[in-house]
Design an enzyme around this catalytic site. Structure first.
Site: not given
Length: 234
Positions: A120, A138
């Site tokens: 991420k 996220d």
């Protein structure tokens, strides 16, 4: 969603917030990388408060190493997991100096080899700083992918791959910001505000009609939905 529905959904978000961008405060690739590492399980607002002083004292990797783990920790004590984050920021700064002459690499594998940097975080840096069409999933995007039917998946990687398949290529890079901000301020975890959602029509959320018909401000029963896997939050 079908690809046509996905295009309609993303287009609606784009029209509502055409200038969407990261809410983290940064000035270069190094400060962005550090800010994103610090943002794990913390709000952007709380991160911005601590990085103002941190980046003043340590604007680059060499200065961050000189500041030391304890010095970094002293700046970030108000955010969650600050001890582990201080260690990671110190270590990744050492790695940048040793392996990349202090510069942040524009390469996923090299980024993910740094302390505290997962898929991420690497995707955010590649998207925001290096212009790649990387999709960072996220908690907000994971929730939207599943709740709306845009890209259902049990893992962040599954949601990421679903988004890449459905979102038109030319819209993929800015979609990262459109989706995050929509999840943060409209399609919220406990009380989604369907009544003001610009992407209401293509959304496949089964409760949207009920929530959308309620007047703003009326108390709503908190939703119980699948949480993002803890191992995917970094």
């Amino acid at each position: 969603m079908t690809r046509a529905q996905a295009r309609q959904f993303i287009t609606s978000l784009a029209e509502a917030n055409p200038d969407a961008e990261s809410e983290l405060v940064f000035r270069d690739a190094f400060s962005l990388l550090v800010a994103v590492v610090l943002s794990a399980q913390a709000t952007d607002r709380s991160v911005n408060k601590v990085t103002e002083g941190l980046f003043r004292d340590a604007p680059d990797a060499r200065a961050m190493v000189a500041l030391g783990e304890d010095g970094i920790a002293a700046h970030i004590r108000t955010i969650g997991l600050w001890r582990a984050k201080a260690k990671n920021v110190f270590r990744l700064s050492e790695q940048l100096l040793a392996l990349h002459e202090g510069e942040v690499p524009a390469d996923r594998a090299a980024l993910e080899a740094l302390a505290g940097v997962g898929r991420k975080t690497a995707s955010v840096v590649l998207n925001v700083m290096f212009g790649e069409s990387a999709m960072a999933v996220d908690t907000h995007i994971f929730r939207l992918g599943n709740r709306t039917g845009l890209a259902p998946g049990k893992t962040t990687r599954a949601v990421e791959e679903g988004l890449i398949r459905r979102i038109p290529p030319e819209m993929l890079r800015p979609s990262h910001h459109w989706l995050i901000l929509h999840g943060r301020y409209v399609c919220k975890a406990r009380s989604p505000e369907c009544w003001r959602c610009t992407a209401f029509a293509p959304c496949l959320f089964p409760l949207k009609e009920d929530i959308g018909s309620k007047k703003p401000g009326r108390d709503k029963k908190p939703l119980r939905e699948k949480a993002m896997p803890a191992t995917d939050r970094g």
